[in-house]
Design an enzyme around this catalytic site. Structure first.
Site, PDB file in Angstrom:
ATOM      1  N   ASN A  12       0.956  -1.449   0.098  1.00  0.00           N
ATOM      2  CA  ASN A  12      -0.093   0.098   0.036  1.00  0.00           C
ATOM      3  C   ASN A  12       0.993   1.224   0.284  1.00  0.00           C
ATOM      4  O   ASN A  12       1.466   1.710   0.911  1.00  0.00           O
ATOM      5  CB  ASN A  12      -0.786   0.013   1.234  1.00  0.00           C
ATOM      6  CG  ASN A  12      -1.640   1.282   1.333  1.00  0.00           C
ATOM      7  OD1 ASN A  12      -1.677   1.911   0.667  1.00  0.00           O
ATOM      8  ND2 ASN A  12      -2.251   1.431   2.471  1.00  0.00           N
ATOM      9  N   LYS A  14       0.203   3.990  -0.135  1.00  0.00           N
ATOM     10  CA  LYS A  14      -0.383   5.231   0.578  1.00  0.00           C
ATOM     11  C   LYS A  14      -0.205   6.799  -0.478  1.00  0.00           C
ATOM     12  O   LYS A  14      -0.140   6.350  -1.409  1.00  0.00           O
ATOM     13  CB  LYS A  14       0.121   5.498   1.967  1.00  0.00           C
ATOM     14  CG  LYS A  14      -0.006   4.206   2.788  1.00  0.00           C
ATOM     15  CD  LYS A  14      -0.014   4.463   4.092  1.00  0.00           C
ATOM     16  CE  LYS A  14      -0.171   3.206   4.763  1.00  0.00           C
ATOM     17  NZ  LYS A  14      -0.128   3.212   6.383  1.00  0.00           N
ATOM     18  N   HIS A  99      -9.700   1.456   5.013  1.00  0.00           N
ATOM     19  CA  HIS A  99      -8.332   1.478   5.570  1.00  0.00           C
ATOM     20  C   HIS A  99      -8.484   2.387   6.841  1.00  0.00           C
ATOM     21  O   HIS A  99      -9.278   3.366   6.619  1.00  0.00           O
ATOM     22  CB  HIS A  99      -7.115   2.127   4.754  1.00  0.00           C
ATOM     23  CG  HIS A  99      -5.730   2.223   5.476  1.00  0.00           C
ATOM     24  ND1 HIS A  99      -5.360   2.927   6.293  1.00  0.00           N
ATOM     25  CD2 HIS A  99      -4.659   1.355   4.982  1.00  0.00           C
ATOM     26  CE1 HIS A  99      -4.275   2.710   6.594  1.00  0.00           C
ATOM     27  NE2 HIS A  99      -3.917   1.650   5.749  1.00  0.00           N
ATOM     28  N   GLU A 101      -6.806   4.788   7.773  1.00  0.00           N
ATOM     29  CA  GLU A 101      -6.724   6.311   7.554  1.00  0.00           C
ATOM     30  C   GLU A 101      -7.882   6.781   7.169  1.00  0.00           C
ATOM     31  O   GLU A 101      -8.242   8.228   7.198  1.00  0.00           O
ATOM     32  CB  GLU A 101      -5.555   6.491   6.910  1.00  0.00           C
ATOM     33  CG  GLU A 101      -4.111   6.006   7.562  1.00  0.00           C
ATOM     34  CD  GLU A 101      -2.886   5.573   6.808  1.00  0.00           C
ATOM     35  OE1 GLU A 101      -3.048   5.600   5.453  1.00  0.00           O
ATOM     36  OE2 GLU A 101      -2.049   5.095   7.499  1.00  0.00           O
ATOM     37  N   GLU A 170      -5.520  -4.810  10.475  1.00  0.00           N
ATOM     38  CA  GLU A 170      -4.662  -3.642  10.529  1.00  0.00           C
ATOM     39  C   GLU A 170      -4.841  -2.915  11.925  1.00  0.00           C
ATOM     40  O   GLU A 170      -5.668  -2.141  11.894  1.00  0.00           O
ATOM     41  CB  GLU A 170      -4.348  -2.762   9.694  1.00  0.00           C
ATOM     42  CG  GLU A 170      -4.169  -3.556   8.324  1.00  0.00           C
ATOM     43  CD  GLU A 170      -3.444  -2.327   7.337  1.00  0.00           C
ATOM     44  OE1 GLU A 170      -2.612  -2.627   6.617  1.00  0.00           O
ATOM     45  OE2 GLU A 170      -4.191  -1.324   7.331  1.00  0.00           O
ATOM     46  N   GLY A 176       2.524   2.259  10.759  1.00  0.00           N
ATOM     47  CA  GLY A 176       3.527   3.553  10.658  1.00  0.00           C
ATOM     48  C   GLY A 176       4.323   3.650  11.966  1.00  0.00           C
ATOM     49  O   GLY A 176       4.887   4.787  12.104  1.00  0.00           O
ATOM     50  N   SER A 214       3.500  -2.145  10.476  1.00  0.00           N
ATOM     51  CA  SER A 214       4.842  -2.490  10.447  1.00  0.00           C
ATOM     52  C   SER A 214       5.407  -3.853  10.319  1.00  0.00           C
ATOM     53  O   SER A 214       6.421  -4.305  10.797  1.00  0.00           O
ATOM     54  CB  SER A 214       5.232  -1.828  12.102  1.00  0.00           C
ATOM     55  OG  SER A 214       4.813  -0.577  12.199  1.00  0.00           O
TER      56      SER A 214
HETATM   57  P1  13P Z   1       2.997   0.128   7.825  1.00  0.00           P
HETATM   58  O1  13P Z   1       3.420  -0.998   7.168  1.00  0.00           O
HETATM   59  O2  13P Z   1       3.916   1.451   7.295  1.00  0.00           O
HETATM   60  O3  13P Z   1       2.801   0.218   9.256  1.00  0.00           O
HETATM   61  O4  13P Z   1       1.592   0.508   7.262  1.00  0.00           O
HETATM   62  C1  13P Z   1       0.787  -0.336   7.198  1.00  0.00           C
HETATM   63  C2  13P Z   1      -0.479  -0.189   6.561  1.00  0.00           C
HETATM   64  O5  13P Z   1      -1.223   0.815   6.738  1.00  0.00           O
HETATM   65  C3  13P Z   1      -1.106  -0.914   5.342  1.00  0.00           C
HETATM   66  O6  13P Z   1      -2.301  -0.637   4.940  1.00  0.00           O
END
Ligand code: 13P
Length: 252
Positions: A12, A14, A99, A101, A170, A176, A214
């Site tokens: 992803n 982002k 997601h 976010e 997640e 992150g 992560s």
């Molecule tokens: P990270 O791998 O940067 O923690 O992000 C995970 C994520 O949100 C994947 O959709």
């Protein structure tokens, strides 16, 4: 409920990238040939504006591509939104929906996420439905309640088509932050989700449940070795070809 489930590793991206950096990343990925085998599939979910470029670069390769979101609507006065039919025109195989976010920054409800999953499936695009608890919810002992509520909205709306989705667990506190869920913590939640999927759809043994938060080359193998973890949804580490390939190798 053990069945043969192919692993799936999805990057992803982002809101990262540029035409130049995407080209570099994809060339490095293609050169490194992440193991896309009978046991593992690989995909990248990219910002929509790059879908055309990315689809052209990956066409004929074993790496699939997808989007990070999709509209719940077919067409109409929805400024800024992108329909599933539009994504399908670019050969999108997957789209992430729900997601964390988007759930938090764009106030997406469980019901809207379910509608988005349904819109994707109607165009033959596999929705990767994200669920996960916040740190406060985990500390309050609410993890199971939260993820089951999020998933149940999607199962209810998709009905018999629920067997076609991919689920991604997640935990918000692991995204992150460099703080991944331990393999045991993740496996515990995955087992709960699989039991819920099985009870509701009868397809618990074949539905894929990815872990995200992560994931790195150093922890991927331990996570993917868990019986109910079928691969990963990778954020930061998917932006670096060597890191992403290492994670793909842990799945393949
Ligand atoms: P990270 O791998 O940067 O923690 O992000 C995970 C994520 O949100 C994947 O959709």
């Amino acid at each position: 409920m053990r069945a043969v489930r192919h692993k799936l590793v999805v990057g992803n991206w982002k809101m990262h990238g540029s035409r130049a950096s995407n080209a570099d990343l994809l060339s490095a990925l293609l050169a490194a040939q992440p193991p896309v085998t009978d046991d593992a599939d690989v995909a990248v979910c990219v910002p929509a504006v790059y879908l055309q470029d990315v689809s052209a670069r990956l066409r004929g390769s074993a790496i699939a591509w997808g989007a990070q979101d999709v509209s719940a609507h077919d067409q109409g006065a929805y400024t800024g939104e992108i329909s599933a039919a539009m994504l399908a025109e670019f050969g999108c195989r997957y789209t992430i929906v729900g997601h964390s976010e988007r759930r938090t920054q764009h106030r997406e409800s469980d019901e809207l996420v379910a509608q988005k999953a349904q819109a994707a499936l109607a165009q033959g695009i596999t929705p990767i439905v994200c669920v996960g608890e916040s740190l406060a919810e985990r500390e309050a002992g609410q993890t199971e309640v939260v993820v089951k509520r999020q998933l149940s909205a999607v199962i209810h709306r998709l009905a018999h088509c629920a067997a076609e989705m991919v689920v991604a667990y997640e935990p918000v506190w692991a995204i992150g932050t460099g703080r991944n869920a331990t393999s045991e913590q993740a496996q515990g939640v995955h087992a709960v989700l699989r039991a819920q999927l099985h009870a509701a759809t009868g397809h618990g043994a074949t539905l894929k449940i990815l872990y995200g938060g992560s994931v790195k080359g150093s922890n991927a193998a331990a996570l993917f070795a868990q019986p109910d973890i079928d691969g990963g949804l990778i954020g930061g580490a998917s932006l670096n070809a060597a890191d992403f390939v290492a994670i793909c190798r842990a799945a393949g």
